[in-house]
Design a protein around this motif. Structure first.
Motif, PDB file in Angstrom:
ATOM      1  N   TYR A 286       6.052  -0.183  -1.948  1.00  0.00           N
ATOM      2  CA  TYR A 286       5.832   0.280  -0.839  1.00  0.00           C
ATOM      3  C   TYR A 286       4.566  -0.136  -0.127  1.00  0.00           C
ATOM      4  O   TYR A 286       3.547   0.189  -1.244  1.00  0.00           O
ATOM      5  CB  TYR A 286       5.966   1.956  -0.617  1.00  0.00           C
ATOM      6  CG  TYR A 286       5.614   2.532   0.668  1.00  0.00           C
ATOM      7  CD1 TYR A 286       6.471   2.899   1.527  1.00  0.00           C
ATOM      8  CD2 TYR A 286       4.037   2.852   0.935  1.00  0.00           C
ATOM      9  CE1 TYR A 286       6.090   3.261   3.118  1.00  0.00           C
ATOM     10  CE2 TYR A 286       3.937   3.400   1.940  1.00  0.00           C
ATOM     11  CZ  TYR A 286       4.744   3.560   2.938  1.00  0.00           C
ATOM     12  OH  TYR A 286       4.341   4.202   4.297  1.00  0.00           O
ATOM     13  N   THR A 287       4.190  -0.521   0.902  1.00  0.00           N
ATOM     14  CA  THR A 287       2.688  -0.770   1.214  1.00  0.00           C
ATOM     15  C   THR A 287       2.334   0.017   2.196  1.00  0.00           C
ATOM     16  O   THR A 287       2.867   0.547   3.203  1.00  0.00           O
ATOM     17  CB  THR A 287       2.955  -2.310   2.046  1.00  0.00           C
ATOM     18  OG1 THR A 287       3.442  -3.276   1.068  1.00  0.00           O
ATOM     19  CG2 THR A 287       1.317  -2.849   2.497  1.00  0.00           C
ATOM     20  N   VAL A 288       1.150   0.595   1.571  1.00  0.00           N
ATOM     21  CA  VAL A 288       0.405   1.774   2.342  1.00  0.00           C
ATOM     22  C   VAL A 288      -0.106   1.440   3.725  1.00  0.00           C
ATOM     23  O   VAL A 288      -0.614   0.259   3.859  1.00  0.00           O
ATOM     24  CB  VAL A 288      -0.802   2.361   1.391  1.00  0.00           C
ATOM     25  CG1 VAL A 288      -1.389   3.238   2.092  1.00  0.00           C
ATOM     26  CG2 VAL A 288      -0.211   2.668  -0.054  1.00  0.00           C
ATOM     27  N   VAL A 289       0.154   2.351   4.787  1.00  0.00           N
ATOM     28  CA  VAL A 289      -0.333   1.975   6.160  1.00  0.00           C
ATOM     29  C   VAL A 289      -1.466   2.971   6.201  1.00  0.00           C
ATOM     30  O   VAL A 289      -1.589   4.228   5.537  1.00  0.00           O
ATOM     31  CB  VAL A 289       0.627   2.105   7.289  1.00  0.00           C
ATOM     32  CG1 VAL A 289       1.759   1.005   6.903  1.00  0.00           C
ATOM     33  CG2 VAL A 289       1.399   3.476   7.047  1.00  0.00           C
ATOM     34  N   SER A 290      -2.192   2.851   7.192  1.00  0.00           N
ATOM     35  CA  SER A 290      -3.225   3.709   7.865  1.00  0.00           C
ATOM     36  C   SER A 290      -2.754   5.280   7.882  1.00  0.00           C
ATOM     37  O   SER A 290      -1.775   5.435   8.644  1.00  0.00           O
ATOM     38  CB  SER A 290      -4.001   3.354   8.894  1.00  0.00           C
ATOM     39  OG  SER A 290      -5.031   4.308   9.279  1.00  0.00           O
ATOM     40  N   GLY A 296       3.400  12.043   1.891  1.00  0.00           N
ATOM     41  CA  GLY A 296       4.226  11.534   3.000  1.00  0.00           C
ATOM     42  C   GLY A 296       5.010  10.453   2.597  1.00  0.00           C
ATOM     43  O   GLY A 296       6.006  10.331   3.087  1.00  0.00           O
ATOM     44  N   ILE A 297       4.411   9.548   1.620  1.00  0.00           N
ATOM     45  CA  ILE A 297       5.023   8.360   1.233  1.00  0.00           C
ATOM     46  C   ILE A 297       6.537   8.872   0.391  1.00  0.00           C
ATOM     47  O   ILE A 297       7.477   8.400   0.334  1.00  0.00           O
ATOM     48  CB  ILE A 297       4.228   7.628   0.135  1.00  0.00           C
ATOM     49  CG1 ILE A 297       3.277   6.912   1.186  1.00  0.00           C
ATOM     50  CG2 ILE A 297       5.328   6.497  -0.492  1.00  0.00           C
ATOM     51  CD1 ILE A 297       2.203   6.155   0.346  1.00  0.00           C
ATOM     52  N   GLY A 298       6.295   9.815  -0.292  1.00  0.00           N
ATOM     53  CA  GLY A 298       7.360  10.278  -1.137  1.00  0.00           C
ATOM     54  C   GLY A 298       8.701  10.842  -0.313  1.00  0.00           C
ATOM     55  O   GLY A 298       9.783  10.497  -0.419  1.00  0.00           O
ATOM     56  N   ILE A 320      -5.537   6.592  -2.139  1.00  0.00           N
ATOM     57  CA  ILE A 320      -4.875   5.493  -1.852  1.00  0.00           C
ATOM     58  C   ILE A 320      -5.412   4.740  -0.471  1.00  0.00           C
ATOM     59  O   ILE A 320      -6.275   5.223   0.130  1.00  0.00           O
ATOM     60  CB  ILE A 320      -3.210   5.560  -1.449  1.00  0.00           C
ATOM     61  CG1 ILE A 320      -3.119   6.707  -0.195  1.00  0.00           C
ATOM     62  CG2 ILE A 320      -2.509   6.228  -2.913  1.00  0.00           C
ATOM     63  CD1 ILE A 320      -1.468   6.719  -0.148  1.00  0.00           C
ATOM     64  N   TYR A 321      -5.409   3.750  -0.153  1.00  0.00           N
ATOM     65  CA  TYR A 321      -5.742   2.927   0.668  1.00  0.00           C
ATOM     66  C   TYR A 321      -4.831   1.772   1.453  1.00  0.00           C
ATOM     67  O   TYR A 321      -3.794   1.346   0.869  1.00  0.00           O
ATOM     68  CB  TYR A 321      -6.981   2.234   0.442  1.00  0.00           C
ATOM     69  CG  TYR A 321      -6.723   1.130  -0.893  1.00  0.00           C
ATOM     70  CD1 TYR A 321      -6.451  -0.233  -0.637  1.00  0.00           C
ATOM     71  CD2 TYR A 321      -6.895   1.674  -2.345  1.00  0.00           C
ATOM     72  CE1 TYR A 321      -6.068  -0.762  -1.917  1.00  0.00           C
ATOM     73  CE2 TYR A 321      -6.796   1.154  -3.261  1.00  0.00           C
ATOM     74  CZ  TYR A 321      -6.311  -0.373  -3.201  1.00  0.00           C
ATOM     75  OH  TYR A 321      -6.109  -1.139  -4.203  1.00  0.00           O
ATOM     76  N   PRO A 322      -5.227   1.530   2.950  1.00  0.00           N
ATOM     77  CA  PRO A 322      -4.155   0.795   3.487  1.00  0.00           C
ATOM     78  C   PRO A 322      -3.968  -0.538   2.832  1.00  0.00           C
ATOM     79  O   PRO A 322      -5.002  -1.118   2.375  1.00  0.00           O
ATOM     80  CB  PRO A 322      -4.760   0.572   5.008  1.00  0.00           C
ATOM     81  CG  PRO A 322      -5.668   2.124   5.039  1.00  0.00           C
ATOM     82  CD  PRO A 322      -6.107   2.342   3.624  1.00  0.00           C
ATOM     83  N   LYS A 323      -2.939  -1.174   3.006  1.00  0.00           N
ATOM     84  CA  LYS A 323      -2.313  -2.296   2.437  1.00  0.00           C
ATOM     85  C   LYS A 323      -2.137  -2.349   0.826  1.00  0.00           C
ATOM     86  O   LYS A 323      -1.823  -3.419   0.235  1.00  0.00           O
ATOM     87  CB  LYS A 323      -3.336  -3.376   2.820  1.00  0.00           C
ATOM     88  CG  LYS A 323      -3.344  -3.683   4.336  1.00  0.00           C
ATOM     89  CD  LYS A 323      -4.135  -4.892   4.549  1.00  0.00           C
ATOM     90  CE  LYS A 323      -4.187  -5.192   6.145  1.00  0.00           C
ATOM     91  NZ  LYS A 323      -4.856  -6.491   6.647  1.00  0.00           N
ATOM     92  N   GLN A 324      -2.496  -1.146   0.330  1.00  0.00           N
ATOM     93  CA  GLN A 324      -2.063  -1.184  -1.250  1.00  0.00           C
ATOM     94  C   GLN A 324      -0.647  -1.197  -1.459  1.00  0.00           C
ATOM     95  O   GLN A 324      -0.022  -0.629  -0.856  1.00  0.00           O
ATOM     96  CB  GLN A 324      -2.744  -0.007  -1.759  1.00  0.00           C
ATOM     97  CG  GLN A 324      -2.586   0.418  -3.276  1.00  0.00           C
ATOM     98  CD  GLN A 324      -3.410   1.639  -3.763  1.00  0.00           C
ATOM     99  OE1 GLN A 324      -3.819   2.496  -2.818  1.00  0.00           O
ATOM    100  NE2 GLN A 324      -2.953   2.114  -5.040  1.00  0.00           N
ATOM    101  N   ALA A 334      10.736  -0.014   1.133  1.00  0.00           N
ATOM    102  CA  ALA A 334      10.694   0.880   2.205  1.00  0.00           C
ATOM    103  C   ALA A 334       9.725   0.394   3.098  1.00  0.00           C
ATOM    104  O   ALA A 334       8.828  -0.273   3.070  1.00  0.00           O
ATOM    105  CB  ALA A 334       9.896   2.202   1.512  1.00  0.00           C
ATOM    106  N   THR A 335      10.049   0.816   4.529  1.00  0.00           N
ATOM    107  CA  THR A 335       9.235   0.284   5.663  1.00  0.00           C
ATOM    108  C   THR A 335       8.705   1.574   6.379  1.00  0.00           C
ATOM    109  O   THR A 335       9.429   2.623   6.468  1.00  0.00           O
ATOM    110  CB  THR A 335       9.886  -0.696   6.533  1.00  0.00           C
ATOM    111  OG1 THR A 335      11.351   0.214   7.026  1.00  0.00           O
ATOM    112  CG2 THR A 335      10.539  -1.880   5.880  1.00  0.00           C
ATOM    113  N   PRO A 336       7.500   1.626   6.746  1.00  0.00           N
ATOM    114  CA  PRO A 336       7.036   2.746   7.451  1.00  0.00           C
ATOM    115  C   PRO A 336       7.475   3.086   8.683  1.00  0.00           C
ATOM    116  O   PRO A 336       8.353   2.175   9.537  1.00  0.00           O
ATOM    117  CB  PRO A 336       5.367   2.330   7.638  1.00  0.00           C
ATOM    118  CG  PRO A 336       5.486   0.995   7.572  1.00  0.00           C
ATOM    119  CD  PRO A 336       6.517   0.313   6.876  1.00  0.00           C
ATOM    120  N   LYS A 337       7.870   4.337   9.091  1.00  0.00           N
ATOM    121  CA  LYS A 337       8.242   4.870  10.170  1.00  0.00           C
ATOM    122  C   LYS A 337       7.006   5.101  11.217  1.00  0.00           C
ATOM    123  O   LYS A 337       5.811   5.531  10.942  1.00  0.00           O
ATOM    124  CB  LYS A 337       9.026   6.169  10.177  1.00  0.00           C
ATOM    125  CG  LYS A 337      10.450   5.984   9.292  1.00  0.00           C
ATOM    126  CD  LYS A 337      11.016   7.327   9.002  1.00  0.00           C
ATOM    127  CE  LYS A 337      12.319   7.058   8.230  1.00  0.00           C
ATOM    128  NZ  LYS A 337      12.774   8.496   7.838  1.00  0.00           N
TER     129      LYS A 337
END
Length: 384
Positions: A286-290, A296-298, A320-324, A334-337
């Motif tokens: 999963y790639t972290v977004v801002s 929340g990722i869970g 954690i940080y964006p794009k991690q 997973a893709t962010p909603k």
């Protein structure tokens, strides 16, 4: 009328400098634990209790009501976890996980507290939840500690009496106080309507020992990912029993040095009595977004956030940080909603859940919002 400032302290404030805190507030309310997702002790409780006692800050202790265990079991577990009360230490029930206060639960909880300590329990909730027939609560509780989420942005003026029957003795006037003693998070700040002596008068008149019999709450079936502490246990010993890394057990349960546990405590071990503690990864990421948080990722990916943290070697404070790119415990990538909701005046999470058709608890988790679930106008919330 005299007034004192009271800070609400829990693990969300990380490591608090109590020597500095004593110069910034008059008293503290300290989270002991809760029953939302299994009965547990707040990971910073022992330190916060001991430090408040060391510097002499007047204090109340509070328990977050949840669905695991009966009211009587939760009250007993709470007092057992406190480890005995000192003079002036009060007890509070935090009831905010339902649309309105649960009068039957609160009354039964208060009765058990009275049986164990001879004290009356104060009740905390959002002002809007104090509805219905509150007479049983009035009969058992000294008063109400009230908040009004979304509008408690700094006005210390007292609210109206809760539903016209309960006296508001303490008012949470902001959830965004900044203190020099607390780094990395804000603080819920309250006004208590009275002086320090009045605050302590709600507490124990003298030392009250913990229950002599260890409290063992209702347990799930064996092998479901929990372990119940017995006399003589330590985290290292439990790890050896289960073939698990004790440090993983500590992280899963929010325990920090000195890693205090006690008989009857239920620990998450995510594998039952025969678990190895290993967390598989099938190549999913999963790639972290801002704006993301681990909780929340869970929710978005259907995984336990502690498992994600452990799989990626992330410890407290779980930064954690964006794009991690995070490894996931199996499943598809997973893709962010991007569905969002903008808070308007008068909103609170339950109301937003009704508007959007989403469970308010999921909205809280996606946005990393913890008790007391404070939101504010124009805040943009991501929807699950």
């Amino acid at each position: 009328m005299a007034e004192i400032k009271v800070a609400d302290i829990s693990r969300w404030q990380n490591v608090v400098n109590f020597d500095v805190l004593k110069s910034e507030v008059d008293a503290v309310s300290i989270k002991v634990g809760g029953s939302d997702g299994g009965m547990y002790v707040d990971g910073m409780f022992t330190r916060n209790r001991d430090e408040a006692r060391r510097v002499g800050l007047p204090r109340w202790f509070y328990w977050y009501k949840g669905g695991a265990g009966s009211p009587e079991e939760q009250a007993a577990y709470f007092i057992q976890a406190v480890g005995g009360l000192q003079a002036g230490e009060g007890v509070v029930l935090d009831d905010e996980n339902e649309p309105t206060v649960n009068v039957d639960f609160d009354a039964r909880f208060a009765d058990k507290i009275k049986e164990l300590t001879k004290l009356n329990a104060v009740l905390y909730s959002n002002q809007g939840r104090f509805v219905g027939n509150l007479q049983p609560i009035k009969d058992r509780n000294i008063g109400a500690w009230s908040a009004k989420y979304g509008t408690n942005s700094g006005n210390p003026e007292p609210p109206a009496a809760a539903a016209g029957i309960l006296t508001v003795i303490k008012w949470q006037y902001t959830s965004r106080a900044v203190l020099n003693a607390v780094k990395g998070n804000t603080v819920d700040m309250n006004i208590f309507y009275g002086d320090v002596a009045a605050f302590q008068a709600y507490g124990a008149p003298g030392a009250i020992p913990a229950p002599s019999t260890p409290v063992v709450p209702s347990q799930p079936a064996p092998g479901d990912g929990y372990y119940t502490v017995v006399s003589g246990d330590g985290l290292i010993k439990i790890g050896q029993k289960l073939g698990m890394d004790w440090q993983l057990i500590a992280r899963w349960n929010g325990l920090v040095a000195p890693y205090t546990i006690y008989p009857g405590q239920r620990l998450k071990v995510f594998g039952g009595a025969t678990g190895t503690g290993s967390i598989p990864n099938n190549g999913a990421t999963y790639t972290v977004v801002s704006g993301d948080t681990l909780s929340g990722i869970g929710v978005k990916t259907g995984h336990n956030w502690q498992d994600i943290a452990n799989l990626n070697g992330i410890g407290s404070p779980y930064t954690i940080y964006p794009k991690q790119v995070l490894k996931l415990p199996g499943g598809a990538v997973a893709t962010p909603k991007e569905s969002t909701y903008t808070v308007v005046s008068g909103d609170y999470l339950v109301k937003i859940g009704e508007k959007t058709g989403k469970a308010w608890q999921d909205i809280a988790r996606v946005n990393g919002i913890a008790a007391p679930y404070t939101i504010y106008p124009n805040q943009v919330l991501r929807l699950p």
